[in-house]
Design a protein around this motif. Sequence first.
Motif, PDB file in Angstrom:
ATOM      1  N   LYS A 149       0.842  -1.215   0.000  1.00  0.00           N
ATOM      2  CA  LYS A 149       0.000   0.000   0.000  1.00  0.00           C
ATOM      3  C   LYS A 149       0.870   1.256   0.000  1.00  0.00           C
ATOM      4  CE  LYS A 149      -3.934  -0.642   2.885  1.00  0.00           C
ATOM      5  NZ  LYS A 149      -4.881  -1.017   1.910  1.00  0.00           N
ATOM      6  N   GLU A 150       1.932   1.222   0.819  1.00  0.00           N
ATOM      7  CA  GLU A 150       2.814   2.394   0.954  1.00  0.00           C
ATOM      8  C   GLU A 150       3.495   2.689  -0.380  1.00  0.00           C
ATOM      9  OE1 GLU A 150       3.039  -0.297   3.015  1.00  0.00           O
ATOM     10  OE2 GLU A 150       1.933   0.586   4.690  1.00  0.00           O
ATOM     11  N   SER A 153       1.059   4.295  -2.727  1.00  0.00           N
ATOM     12  CA  SER A 153       0.798   5.715  -2.424  1.00  0.00           C
ATOM     13  C   SER A 153       1.901   6.586  -3.007  1.00  0.00           C
ATOM     14  CB  SER A 153       0.789   5.979  -0.914  1.00  0.00           C
ATOM     15  OG  SER A 153      -0.141   5.160  -0.316  1.00  0.00           O
ATOM     16  N   LEU A 154       3.136   6.109  -2.884  1.00  0.00           N
ATOM     17  CA  LEU A 154       4.249   6.888  -3.436  1.00  0.00           C
ATOM     18  C   LEU A 154       4.199   6.889  -4.975  1.00  0.00           C
ATOM     19  CD1 LEU A 154       6.533   8.485  -2.194  1.00  0.00           C
ATOM     20  CD2 LEU A 154       7.985   6.478  -2.364  1.00  0.00           C
ATOM     21  N   ALA A 156       1.574   6.790  -6.714  1.00  0.00           N
ATOM     22  CA  ALA A 156       0.501   7.722  -7.103  1.00  0.00           C
ATOM     23  C   ALA A 156       1.039   9.161  -7.104  1.00  0.00           C
ATOM     24  CB  ALA A 156      -0.674   7.587  -6.143  1.00  0.00           C
ATOM     25  N   ILE A 157       1.803   9.497  -6.068  1.00  0.00           N
ATOM     26  CA  ILE A 157       2.383  10.850  -6.001  1.00  0.00           C
ATOM     27  C   ILE A 157       3.343  11.061  -7.176  1.00  0.00           C
ATOM     28  CG2 ILE A 157       3.933  12.349  -4.635  1.00  0.00           C
ATOM     29  CD1 ILE A 157       2.763  10.974  -2.113  1.00  0.00           C
ATOM     30  N   GLU A 170      -3.717  -2.728  -6.146  1.00  0.00           N
ATOM     31  CA  GLU A 170      -3.101  -3.385  -4.985  1.00  0.00           C
ATOM     32  C   GLU A 170      -3.456  -4.870  -5.009  1.00  0.00           C
ATOM     33  OE1 GLU A 170      -4.117  -1.624  -1.196  1.00  0.00           O
ATOM     34  OE2 GLU A 170      -3.393  -3.427  -0.175  1.00  0.00           O
TER      35      GLU A 170
END
Length: 280
Positions: A149-150, A153-154, A156-157, A170
């Motif tokens: 997940k982490e 998220s990165l 996505a950024i 995921e």
Amino acid sequence: MTDLKALRADFIKTLNSYYDKEEIINFFSWLAEDILELKTHQLLLNKEVNLDENKLAKFKSATERLQRQEPIQHILGYTEFFGLKIKVDSSVLIPRPETEELVQWVIDDYSAKNHQFSLIDLGTGSGCIPIALARQLPQAKIKALDVSKEALSLAAINSKENNVEIELIEEDILELEYLQEVDVLVSNPPYVKYDEQEGMSNNVLKNEPHVALFVYDDDPLVFYRKIAELSLKQKKRPVIYVEVSQYLANETRDLFINYGFDQVELRKDFRGNDRMLKAY
Ligand SMILES: C[S@@+](CC[C@H](N)C(=O)[O-])C[C@H]1O[C@@H](n2cnc3c(N)ncnc32)[C@H](O)[C@@H]1O
């Protein structure tokens, strides 16, 4: 005023017992440009410059973190991949230069194709591979998958900051029954055997996620087997591009041949090691 020549000499002396000189000089240039905001010509002139306390304090703290063998990419918060700024932290693998060569292979094969095609990156981490591909291959519809997940998220950024659209998924690759149909499958999966840990630097072992690196010694090709099986379940087999372990390159090639792929090509990286494979 700060004497750049003295600052550089002091930096080299402080890190001398941790890294080789060429690496320290690269670190100095990187920190000088990023933290001290100096231009290349100022660095080359090596003269006195006006630096405020805040910048010098940041530079000192970065030097201390390098002494503790933290990766410079974590200190700065980013790395460069294929000319793009990619944010990294301890949740993702720091993109490696050999992976740029895998990306280049896909670009060389697909840049001349005008029609839309679909591509998935399995084990995307920071998103470096699909982001670089999306920038170079606007005709590709790109998805990227990871179990973390982490990391997603990165990714996505990173895709937002690099102005590309990627569908992020995921999932655990090893649990997948099927993959949605794709024309191209790219992956740099975990492939380091636990017994290779001894030869690895603390810098990597303490700072990069083990889920991104390691596979069990008794089944090191588990991800490649899954990639081959998922591809064979598709109506039309995708063209596969994967990074491989230099120590298991022949075994990985044989695995794809044994699954019935007739075109299997290994390629060497810039260091002369077999590190990339294409199969279809
Ligand atoms: C070698 S790293 C590659 C990261 C990135 N693609 C790169 O080239 O820098 C492998 C990635 O696979 C992910 N991964 C590990 N096991 C996985 C699994 N079972 N399912 C999905 N992703 C997995 C890790 O989280 C990591 O991001």
